[in-house]
Design a protein around this motif. Structure first.
Motif: not given
Length: 186
Positions: A26-36
């Protein structure tokens, strides 16, 4: 969000989340972004670096979903890894050893080797690549005068990353590096 029942490996502290375990992002995460990372019921489980191009879809930074991933996080993790290796310095003449070994040091995709006053790093995951500056800054505190990056392995292509090689702190300097281990000089 993980598919139902796919959180078991994560609950046993396995740091990789494979593509087949992911239900949705969900959301707009890109490569390398920290996600929950959440279980299918929405329960937060960890914080991980997203790698949408890889079969290893995310690599866990921390199993504490409330922990913040920032420069201070990497400073703590690198310092802890260096502290674990500090015993090596007192074992006799040795000037080369592994400082950081990826997941075993809770820094997935990060490898750092020391050779005399030189550190050679490899950043083999999208998350490690995104946090390059924080990792390098934390390694500077080790007292090494120079840091060279050799992130040119084929693993980076699986992460959707180009090869990178070159000086990231200082430069080649004068002369060669002599490595001594177990009484052998190289």
């Amino acid at each position: 969000y993980l598919q139902s029942g796919r959180e078991r490996a994560l609950l046993r502290r396995h740091p990789w989340i494979f593509a087949g375990a992911v239900d949705r992002v969900e959301g707009r995460a890109r490569a390398g972004d920290t996600v929950l990372v959440c279980a299918s019921n929405g329960r937060p489980l960890a914080r991980a670096a997203l790698s949408p191009s890889s079969q290893i879809r995310a690599r866990v930074w921390t199993f504490d979903p409330d922990e913040t991933i920032d420069n201070a996080f990497f400073k703590r993790r690198v310092a802890a890894s260096l502290a674990r290796r500090s015993i090596i310095e007192g074992t006799g003449p040795q000037s080369g050893w592994r400082l950081i070994h990826g997941e075993s040091d809770l820094l997935p995709g990060v490898i750092a080797d020391r050779y005399g006053d030189l550190i050679v790093i490899q950043l083999n995951s999208a998350g490690a690549d995104k946090w390059r500056s924080a990792i390098v800054d934390a390694l500077k505190a080790s007292g090494c005068a120079r840091i060279y990056e050799r992130s040119d392995s084929e693993v980076r292509a699986l992460e959707g990353l180009p090869p990178v090689a070159g000086w990231v702190h200082a430069s080649a300097g004068d002369g060669s590096i002599v490595i001594e281990e177990a009484g052998i000089r190289l």
